[in-house]
Motif scaffolding. Structure first.
Motif, PDB file in Angstrom:
ATOM      1  N   SER A  17       0.786  -1.206  -0.109  1.00  0.00           N
ATOM      2  CA  SER A  17       0.093   0.118   0.004  1.00  0.00           C
ATOM      3  C   SER A  17       0.802   1.323   0.062  1.00  0.00           C
ATOM      4  O   SER A  17       1.924   1.280   0.360  1.00  0.00           O
ATOM      5  CB  SER A  17      -1.095   0.160   1.292  1.00  0.00           C
ATOM      6  N   VAL A  18       0.422   2.204  -0.337  1.00  0.00           N
ATOM      7  CA  VAL A  18       1.025   3.488  -0.359  1.00  0.00           C
ATOM      8  C   VAL A  18       0.002   4.608   0.117  1.00  0.00           C
ATOM      9  O   VAL A  18      -1.177   4.610  -0.233  1.00  0.00           O
ATOM     10  CB  VAL A  18       1.478   4.114  -1.811  1.00  0.00           C
ATOM     11  N   GLU A  19       0.650   5.535   0.785  1.00  0.00           N
ATOM     12  CA  GLU A  19      -0.473   6.839   1.274  1.00  0.00           C
ATOM     13  C   GLU A  19       0.442   7.949   1.398  1.00  0.00           C
ATOM     14  O   GLU A  19       1.627   7.940   1.144  1.00  0.00           O
ATOM     15  CB  GLU A  19      -0.865   6.449   2.824  1.00  0.00           C
ATOM     16  N   THR A  20      -0.312   9.033   1.154  1.00  0.00           N
ATOM     17  CA  THR A  20       0.143  10.333   1.144  1.00  0.00           C
ATOM     18  C   THR A  20      -0.736  11.394   1.653  1.00  0.00           C
ATOM     19  O   THR A  20      -2.140  10.964   1.699  1.00  0.00           O
ATOM     20  CB  THR A  20       0.404  10.714  -0.503  1.00  0.00           C
ATOM     21  N   GLY A  21      -0.274  12.577   2.151  1.00  0.00           N
ATOM     22  CA  GLY A  21      -1.208  13.450   2.714  1.00  0.00           C
ATOM     23  C   GLY A  21      -0.600  14.917   2.173  1.00  0.00           C
ATOM     24  O   GLY A  21       0.816  15.171   2.083  1.00  0.00           O
ATOM     25  N   PHE A  22      -1.290  15.775   2.158  1.00  0.00           N
ATOM     26  CA  PHE A  22      -1.078  17.241   1.779  1.00  0.00           C
ATOM     27  C   PHE A  22      -1.968  18.157   2.759  1.00  0.00           C
ATOM     28  O   PHE A  22      -3.186  17.671   2.876  1.00  0.00           O
ATOM     29  CB  PHE A  22      -1.166  17.511   0.392  1.00  0.00           C
ATOM     30  N   ALA A  23      -1.334  19.245   3.016  1.00  0.00           N
ATOM     31  CA  ALA A  23      -2.370  20.282   3.963  1.00  0.00           C
ATOM     32  C   ALA A  23      -1.663  21.864   3.757  1.00  0.00           C
ATOM     33  O   ALA A  23      -0.414  21.800   3.352  1.00  0.00           O
ATOM     34  CB  ALA A  23      -2.125  20.069   5.520  1.00  0.00           C
ATOM     35  N   VAL A  24      -2.557  22.583   3.667  1.00  0.00           N
ATOM     36  CA  VAL A  24      -2.329  24.100   3.432  1.00  0.00           C
ATOM     37  C   VAL A  24      -2.187  24.440   4.976  1.00  0.00           C
ATOM     38  O   VAL A  24      -3.396  24.314   5.349  1.00  0.00           O
ATOM     39  CB  VAL A  24      -3.108  24.868   2.418  1.00  0.00           C
ATOM     40  N   ALA A  25      -1.194  25.128   5.500  1.00  0.00           N
ATOM     41  CA  ALA A  25      -1.344  25.423   7.186  1.00  0.00           C
ATOM     42  C   ALA A  25      -0.624  26.568   7.148  1.00  0.00           C
ATOM     43  O   ALA A  25       0.379  26.830   6.347  1.00  0.00           O
ATOM     44  CB  ALA A  25      -0.554  24.408   7.813  1.00  0.00           C
ATOM     45  N   SER A  26      -0.830  27.174   8.293  1.00  0.00           N
ATOM     46  CA  SER A  26      -0.138  28.523   8.707  1.00  0.00           C
ATOM     47  C   SER A  26       0.878  28.087   9.836  1.00  0.00           C
ATOM     48  O   SER A  26       1.035  27.023  10.283  1.00  0.00           O
ATOM     49  CB  SER A  26      -1.100  29.640   9.287  1.00  0.00           C
ATOM     50  N   LYS A  27       2.024  29.055   9.852  1.00  0.00           N
ATOM     51  CA  LYS A  27       3.082  28.741  10.909  1.00  0.00           C
ATOM     52  C   LYS A  27       2.160  28.529  12.366  1.00  0.00           C
ATOM     53  O   LYS A  27       2.924  27.740  13.034  1.00  0.00           O
ATOM     54  CB  LYS A  27       4.064  29.691  10.559  1.00  0.00           C
ATOM     55  N   ASP A  28       1.272  29.268  12.569  1.00  0.00           N
ATOM     56  CA  ASP A  28       0.759  28.972  14.000  1.00  0.00           C
ATOM     57  C   ASP A  28       0.002  27.397  14.229  1.00  0.00           C
ATOM     58  O   ASP A  28       0.263  26.916  15.128  1.00  0.00           O
ATOM     59  CB  ASP A  28      -0.458  30.006  14.166  1.00  0.00           C
ATOM     60  N   GLU A  29      -0.530  27.061  13.018  1.00  0.00           N
ATOM     61  CA  GLU A  29      -0.994  25.627  12.950  1.00  0.00           C
ATOM     62  C   GLU A  29       0.158  24.813  12.993  1.00  0.00           C
ATOM     63  O   GLU A  29       0.042  24.001  14.029  1.00  0.00           O
ATOM     64  CB  GLU A  29      -1.902  25.480  11.923  1.00  0.00           C
ATOM     65  N   ILE A  30       1.182  24.954  12.453  1.00  0.00           N
ATOM     66  CA  ILE A  30       2.349  24.147  12.321  1.00  0.00           C
ATOM     67  C   ILE A  30       2.958  24.238  13.774  1.00  0.00           C
ATOM     68  O   ILE A  30       3.582  22.903  14.364  1.00  0.00           O
ATOM     69  CB  ILE A  30       3.468  24.467  11.246  1.00  0.00           C
ATOM     70  N   SER A  31       3.354  25.200  14.376  1.00  0.00           N
ATOM     71  CA  SER A  31       4.004  25.465  15.650  1.00  0.00           C
ATOM     72  C   SER A  31       3.317  24.701  16.984  1.00  0.00           C
ATOM     73  O   SER A  31       3.907  24.484  17.850  1.00  0.00           O
ATOM     74  CB  SER A  31       4.443  26.947  15.832  1.00  0.00           C
ATOM     75  N   SER A  32       1.880  24.533  16.638  1.00  0.00           N
ATOM     76  CA  SER A  32       1.016  24.145  17.748  1.00  0.00           C
ATOM     77  C   SER A  32       1.079  22.403  17.751  1.00  0.00           C
ATOM     78  O   SER A  32       0.440  21.715  18.462  1.00  0.00           O
ATOM     79  CB  SER A  32      -0.433  24.799  17.699  1.00  0.00           C
ATOM     80  N   SER A  33       1.453  21.986  16.494  1.00  0.00           N
ATOM     81  CA  SER A  33       1.547  20.392  16.214  1.00  0.00           C
ATOM     82  C   SER A  33       2.192  19.682  17.361  1.00  0.00           C
ATOM     83  O   SER A  33       3.265  19.872  17.759  1.00  0.00           O
ATOM     84  CB  SER A  33       1.876  20.264  14.974  1.00  0.00           C
ATOM     85  N   GLN A  34       1.468  18.632  17.737  1.00  0.00           N
ATOM     86  CA  GLN A  34       2.302  17.798  18.659  1.00  0.00           C
ATOM     87  C   GLN A  34       3.323  16.948  18.065  1.00  0.00           C
ATOM     88  O   GLN A  34       4.088  16.204  18.822  1.00  0.00           O
ATOM     89  CB  GLN A  34       1.130  16.580  19.052  1.00  0.00           C
ATOM     90  N   PHE A  35       3.499  17.054  16.732  1.00  0.00           N
ATOM     91  CA  PHE A  35       4.378  16.070  16.087  1.00  0.00           C
ATOM     92  C   PHE A  35       5.757  17.111  15.604  1.00  0.00           C
ATOM     93  O   PHE A  35       6.876  16.579  15.315  1.00  0.00           O
ATOM     94  CB  PHE A  35       3.870  15.959  14.666  1.00  0.00           C
ATOM     95  N   LEU A  36       5.799  18.187  16.383  1.00  0.00           N
ATOM     96  CA  LEU A  36       6.977  18.966  16.303  1.00  0.00           C
ATOM     97  C   LEU A  36       8.213  18.535  16.961  1.00  0.00           C
ATOM     98  O   LEU A  36       9.409  18.992  16.550  1.00  0.00           O
ATOM     99  CB  LEU A  36       6.653  20.708  16.730  1.00  0.00           C
ATOM    100  N   SER A  37       7.970  17.648  18.040  1.00  0.00           N
ATOM    101  CA  SER A  37       8.932  17.021  18.500  1.00  0.00           C
ATOM    102  C   SER A  37       9.122  15.599  18.465  1.00  0.00           C
ATOM    103  O   SER A  37       9.595  14.863  19.396  1.00  0.00           O
ATOM    104  CB  SER A  37       9.166  17.535  19.971  1.00  0.00           C
ATOM    105  N   SER A  38       8.288  15.193  17.397  1.00  0.00           N
ATOM    106  CA  SER A  38       8.398  13.648  17.136  1.00  0.00           C
ATOM    107  C   SER A  38       9.231  13.073  16.243  1.00  0.00           C
ATOM    108  O   SER A  38       9.422  13.683  15.194  1.00  0.00           O
ATOM    109  CB  SER A  38       6.750  13.538  16.805  1.00  0.00           C
ATOM    110  N   SER A  39       9.641  11.769  16.444  1.00  0.00           N
ATOM    111  CA  SER A  39      10.563  11.230  15.383  1.00  0.00           C
ATOM    112  C   SER A  39       9.743  10.122  14.525  1.00  0.00           C
ATOM    113  O   SER A  39      10.147   9.291  13.929  1.00  0.00           O
ATOM    114  CB  SER A  39      11.686  10.345  16.157  1.00  0.00           C
ATOM    115  N   VAL A  40       8.475  10.351  14.602  1.00  0.00           N
ATOM    116  CA  VAL A  40       7.512   9.281  13.702  1.00  0.00           C
ATOM    117  C   VAL A  40       7.820   9.797  12.304  1.00  0.00           C
ATOM    118  O   VAL A  40       7.962  10.891  12.413  1.00  0.00           O
ATOM    119  CB  VAL A  40       6.154   9.188  14.267  1.00  0.00           C
ATOM    120  N   GLU A  41       7.444   8.854  11.482  1.00  0.00           N
ATOM    121  CA  GLU A  41       7.338   9.402   9.992  1.00  0.00           C
ATOM    122  C   GLU A  41       6.476  10.409   9.811  1.00  0.00           C
ATOM    123  O   GLU A  41       5.257  10.380  10.461  1.00  0.00           O
ATOM    124  CB  GLU A  41       7.067   8.155   9.164  1.00  0.00           C
TER     125      GLU A  41
END
Length: 191
Positions: free
Chosen positions: A158-182
């Motif tokens: 299988s293959v998966e893909t995602g895209f998002a249009v985001a602001s820096k505020d939305e990005i900086s509040s992401s729980q993934f900012l300090s995550s090593s997951v793919e």
């Protein structure tokens, strides 16, 4: 934030021809590249983005597509079972059709989405980590919008893909900012 995320099962046809401006390019696509073209195309049905938008794409560890690697290994292994640089140069590399080389490069999904959708902004390919993708996006030369994407080919085909249009505020509040997951995990969460 506006996001799209798709998974295509092994053997499932990815409807890339519905989104391509130049159908001849499809021969250069890995399944991840084809999925990225489709996913971004579906996202763009809901949102208009400027051509100069920064685009950051993370590609995951490819687990499924072998691209002829067994033949390369077989023809690059000497009589003792060890890898031989000489054999690789003389015989092993010849096993890889030139067109396949495009499929092996980790920047090809971003290259082809940029070509297909006329995206000319700052861009970068990140290998795997969610935190690396988000940190790169936070260094974008503009504040908004930023286009983020990620893809992965899995061991089950299988293959998966995602895209998002985001602001820096939305990005900086992401729980993934300090995550090593793919990075593809970000888009599963955002959907």
């Amino acid at each position: 934030m506006i996001a799209a995320f798709f998974t295509f099962a092994y053997g499932e046809t990815i409807p890339v021809f519905d989104y391509l401006k130049d159908r001849k390019l499809a021969k250069y696509f890995s399944r991840e590249t084809a999925a990225a073209i489709v996913c971004l195309g579906r996202l763009l049905e809901d949102v208009a983005i400027p051509s100069g938008i920064p685009v950051y794409y993370a590609t995951g560890i490819t687990e499924h597509e072998d691209y002829g690697l067994p033949g390369i290994v077989r023809n690059s292994t000497d009589s003792t079972g060890r890898f031989s640089t000489e054999l690789f140069i003389r015989k092993g590399f010849a096993e890889v059709p030139p067109i396949t080389q495009f499929k092996l490069l980790c920047n090809m999904p971003l290259c082809f989405i940029s070509l297909n959708y006329g995206l000319t902004g700052d861009n970068a390919v990140i290998y795997s980590a969610a935190s690396a993708l988000l940190c790169q996006a936070l260094s974008a030369p503009i504040e908004f919008p930023i286009l983020l994407g990620a893809g992965k080919s899995h061991a089950d085909g299988s293959v998966e893909t995602g895209f998002a249009v985001a602001s820096k505020d939305e990005i900086s509040s992401s729980q993934f900012l300090s995550s090593s997951v793919e990075a593809v995990e970000i888009f599963r969460d955002w959907m």
